[in-house]
Design a protein around this motif. Sequence first.
Motif, PDB file in Angstrom:
ATOM      1  N   GLY A  39       0.851  -1.184   0.000  1.00  0.00           N
ATOM      2  CA  GLY A  39       0.000   0.000   0.000  1.00  0.00           C
ATOM      3  C   GLY A  39       0.885   1.231   0.000  1.00  0.00           C
ATOM      4  N   ALA A  43      -0.524   4.333   4.233  1.00  0.00           N
ATOM      5  CA  ALA A  43      -1.692   3.451   4.125  1.00  0.00           C
ATOM      6  C   ALA A  43      -2.063   2.807   5.460  1.00  0.00           C
ATOM      7  N   HIS A 224      -5.086   0.741   1.797  1.00  0.00           N
ATOM      8  CA  HIS A 224      -5.204   2.076   1.215  1.00  0.00           C
ATOM      9  C   HIS A 224      -5.989   2.920   2.200  1.00  0.00           C
TER      10      HIS A 224
END
Length: 258
Positions: A39, A43, A224
């Motif tokens: 990510g 994240a 995310h």
Amino acid sequence: MEDRIILETHALSKHFGGIAAVSDVSLKVRANSLHSIIGPNGAGKTTFFNLVSGTLKPTAGRVVFKGHDITGLPPHRVVHLGMGRSFQITNIFPNLTVLENIRLAAQALGRDNFKFWAHYRRFRAYEERAHEVVRQVGLSGRELVLARMLPHGDKRKLEIGMLLAPNPEVLLLDEPTAGMASEEVPRLMEVIEQIRAQGDKTLMLVEHRMDVVMNVSDWITVMHQGQILAEGAPAEIMANQTVQSAYLGELYGDYEVM
Ligand SMILES: Nc1ncnc2c1ncn2[C@@H]1O[C@H](COP(=O)(O)OP(=O)(O)OP(=O)(O)O)[C@@H](O)[C@H]1O
Ligand SMILES: [Mg+2]
């Protein structure tokens, strides 16, 4: 890969003021697998590791390790249950040798495997364990080198050795290749692959190098903005349109899809 789940989180969240660093993350890690978390920066990957290892207490949610609820346990308790966690800042003693560093790690964090032995026998046992680990992380021949004299790549191997020394069941590796020259990366990955190939350790890996992640992982969770964006085997993640458009293309545009 086994079906047994060794580690799972249930709706795990961590808020810093108004920021939801980790938000409602539920995932399962299969025993003896290599499970990566990828990510973009921010994240929530490191925060997730901090929650799992007890370094941070979650705002909400649970962490279950080997069937036990370990939510909120302090890090030393979690370590003693068999979880090893690497930090960006190393715990290496620069003026001790490679062997001494690993032996101390075995002693300090050891799960008391050798406690019942008399002092001398115990010392020998830790010493033997240290030699075994030195071999495992590819530092044979460097036992007596002072840690501060090691090239960067070997320092990273030493860190992994120090994690391995107390024989944890789960290892959390946060960007083990960070700051390494590209040509050093394959040798470190060999070490990680060998640990996995032994078949008795579960590895969680946070790593920005996509070629590395795609090659070594059994399973990938994409994070995310604190949440899980996607999960799957490497091929599924590479093919996932959401991941592609939201993240992989933009961040790892230079990585060729196999
Ligand atoms: N101790 C803290 N106090 C306040 N905010 C924090 C703290 N730790 C992390 N954050 C915030 O939480 C979010 C997630 O950070 P985290 O370090 O977990 O991301 P990451 O995925 O590990 O990023 P990177 O790839 O850059 O290491 C970020 O917005 C970060 O600024
Ligand atoms: Mg991080």
